[in-house]
Design a protein around this motif. Structure first.
Motif, PDB file in Angstrom:
ATOM      1  N   UNK A  74       0.858  -1.175   0.000  1.00 51.82           N
ATOM      2  CA  UNK A  74       0.000   0.000   0.000  1.00 51.82           C
ATOM      3  C   UNK A  74       0.898   1.229   0.000  1.00 51.82           C
ATOM      4  N   UNK A  75       0.277   2.393  -0.012  1.00 53.15           N
ATOM      5  CA  UNK A  75       1.060   3.613  -0.015  1.00 53.15           C
ATOM      6  C   UNK A  75       1.596   3.910  -1.406  1.00 53.15           C
ATOM      7  N   UNK A  76       2.624   4.719  -1.463  1.00 56.63           N
ATOM      8  CA  UNK A  76       3.127   5.173  -2.758  1.00 56.63           C
ATOM      9  C   UNK A  76       4.090   4.183  -3.390  1.00 56.63           C
ATOM     10  N   UNK A  77       4.206   4.241  -4.709  1.00 60.55           N
ATOM     11  CA  UNK A  77       5.198   3.467  -5.469  1.00 60.55           C
ATOM     12  C   UNK A  77       6.409   4.336  -5.754  1.00 60.55           C
ATOM     13  N   UNK A  78       6.165   5.623  -5.938  1.00 60.55           N
ATOM     14  CA  UNK A  78       7.241   6.584  -6.151  1.00 60.55           C
ATOM     15  C   UNK A  78       6.731   7.960  -5.750  1.00 60.55           C
ATOM     16  N   UNK A  79       7.577   8.943  -5.897  1.00 59.23           N
ATOM     17  CA  UNK A  79       7.183  10.314  -5.588  1.00 59.23           C
ATOM     18  C   UNK A  79       7.909  11.246  -6.553  1.00 59.23           C
ATOM     19  N   UNK A  80       7.517  12.526  -6.583  1.00 58.75           N
ATOM     20  CA  UNK A  80       8.151  13.452  -7.528  1.00 58.75           C
ATOM     21  C   UNK A  80       9.677  13.502  -7.391  1.00 58.75           C
ATOM     22  N   UNK A  81      10.178  13.471  -6.179  1.00 55.04           N
ATOM     23  CA  UNK A  81      11.626  13.519  -5.979  1.00 55.04           C
ATOM     24  C   UNK A  81      12.313  12.303  -6.604  1.00 55.04           C
ATOM     25  N   UNK A  82      11.741  11.116  -6.408  1.00 56.54           N
ATOM     26  CA  UNK A  82      12.327   9.902  -6.977  1.00 56.54           C
ATOM     27  C   UNK A  82      12.335   9.922  -8.500  1.00 56.54           C
ATOM     28  N   UNK A  83      11.250  10.383  -9.095  1.00 57.06           N
ATOM     29  CA  UNK A  83      11.171  10.477 -10.558  1.00 57.06           C
ATOM     30  C   UNK A  83      12.152  11.531 -11.063  1.00 57.06           C
ATOM     31  N   UNK A  84      12.199  12.651 -10.395  1.00 63.11           N
ATOM     32  CA  UNK A  84      13.127  13.733 -10.790  1.00 63.11           C
ATOM     33  C   UNK A  84      14.580  13.245 -10.714  1.00 63.11           C
ATOM     34  N   UNK A  85      14.911  12.458  -9.692  1.00 65.51           N
ATOM     35  CA  UNK A  85      16.269  11.921  -9.568  1.00 65.51           C
ATOM     36  C   UNK A  85      16.638  11.047 -10.771  1.00 65.51           C
ATOM     37  N   UNK A  86      15.704  10.229 -11.228  1.00 65.55           N
ATOM     38  CA  UNK A  86      15.964   9.367 -12.386  1.00 65.55           C
ATOM     39  C   UNK A  86      16.127  10.222 -13.646  1.00 65.55           C
ATOM     40  N   UNK A  87      15.287  11.226 -13.804  1.00 68.65           N
ATOM     41  CA  UNK A  87      15.371  12.105 -14.973  1.00 68.65           C
ATOM     42  C   UNK A  87      16.714  12.819 -15.021  1.00 68.65           C
ATOM     43  N   UNK A  88      17.202  13.246 -13.880  1.00 64.27           N
ATOM     44  CA  UNK A  88      18.428  14.054 -13.828  1.00 64.27           C
ATOM     45  C   UNK A  88      19.712  13.227 -13.726  1.00 64.27           C
ATOM     46  N   UNK A  89      19.601  11.918 -13.618  1.00 64.33           N
ATOM     47  CA  UNK A  89      20.787  11.067 -13.482  1.00 64.33           C
ATOM     48  C   UNK A  89      21.702  11.232 -14.693  1.00 64.33           C
ATOM     49  N   UNK A  90      22.982  11.353 -14.438  1.00 64.69           N
ATOM     50  CA  UNK A  90      23.937  11.539 -15.537  1.00 64.69           C
ATOM     51  C   UNK A  90      24.244  10.231 -16.258  1.00 64.69           C
ATOM     52  N   UNK A  91      23.971   9.100 -15.631  1.00 62.73           N
ATOM     53  CA  UNK A  91      24.289   7.802 -16.220  1.00 62.73           C
ATOM     54  C   UNK A  91      23.051   7.050 -16.700  1.00 62.73           C
ATOM     55  N   UNK A  92      21.966   7.762 -16.937  1.00 61.84           N
ATOM     56  CA  UNK A  92      20.757   7.089 -17.379  1.00 61.84           C
ATOM     57  C   UNK A  92      19.712   8.066 -17.864  1.00 61.84           C
TER      58      UNK A  92
END
Length: 181
Positions: free
Chosen positions: A48-66
């Motif tokens: 239950x609860x969240x699967x992700x959050x804006x911070x987690x998605x933003x981290x993936x978007x901004x990753x330099x290696x992905x």
């Protein structure tokens, strides 16, 4: 003559910060709550609860290696997936298909494109992913796409509600691997 399914026109692009809210909503709809039950990838019975959050998605978007790929059909975001370069292999994660489109063959097309990009962009020889080990139906789907179970497990982050609230005490992640030709 049998009718053949029409291959949908999908477009792929790298996510930007402007996509964060839409992607969080997409990921949540595919895995959590009642809306996820219309598809087959729901985790609503185990978490239950969240699967992700804006911070987690933003981290993936901004990753330099992905990157986080956005998949669109007719201008509408219908799926996403994370690709991360890790030496000789790539990591595949954060895969979500809108429940309205699950079971129509989009997942096969998207994972094939992700594998192609990992091969062509990074010369990756393998794709790795982790799946909650009790998700037998999901693991079987990946096995049909050429991924093999390794038996290598990592613990679920119990107590860290950023990843959800477990409804059982036996959750762990299994590493699945596919050789990329």
């Amino acid at each position: 003559m049998e009718a053949r399914p029409v291959t949908p026109e999908l477009t792929y692009r790298d996510a930007t910060d402007a996509d964060v809210d839409d992607l969080v909503a997409l990921i949540e709809s595919a895995y959590r709550g009642d809306s996820s039950r219309t598809g087959w990838t729901t985790e609503a019975d185990i978490l239950e609860g969240q699967r992700t959050d804006p911070e987690g998605v933003r981290d993936v978007i901004r990753a330099t290696d992905g990157k986080l790929l956005v998949v669109e059909r007719d201008g509408r975001t219908v799926a996403c997936c994370q690709l991360e370069h890790r030496g000789d292999h790539a990591y595949f994660g954060m895969f979500a298909v809108n429940p309205e489109f699950q079971g129509a063959g989009l997942g096969k097309l998207i994972i094939a494109e992700a594998e192609r990009q990992a091969r062509d962009t990074w010369n990756a020889t393998e794709m790795h992913m982790t799946v909650i080990s009790v998700r037998e139906d999901l693991i079987a789907w990946y096995e049909r796409r050429g991924y093999g179970r390794t038996g290598r497990m990592t613990p679920f982050p119990y107590g860290d509600e950023r990843f959800g609230i477990p409804q059982r005490d036996d959750l762990q992640f299994e590493l699945l691997v596919k050789k990329l030709g």
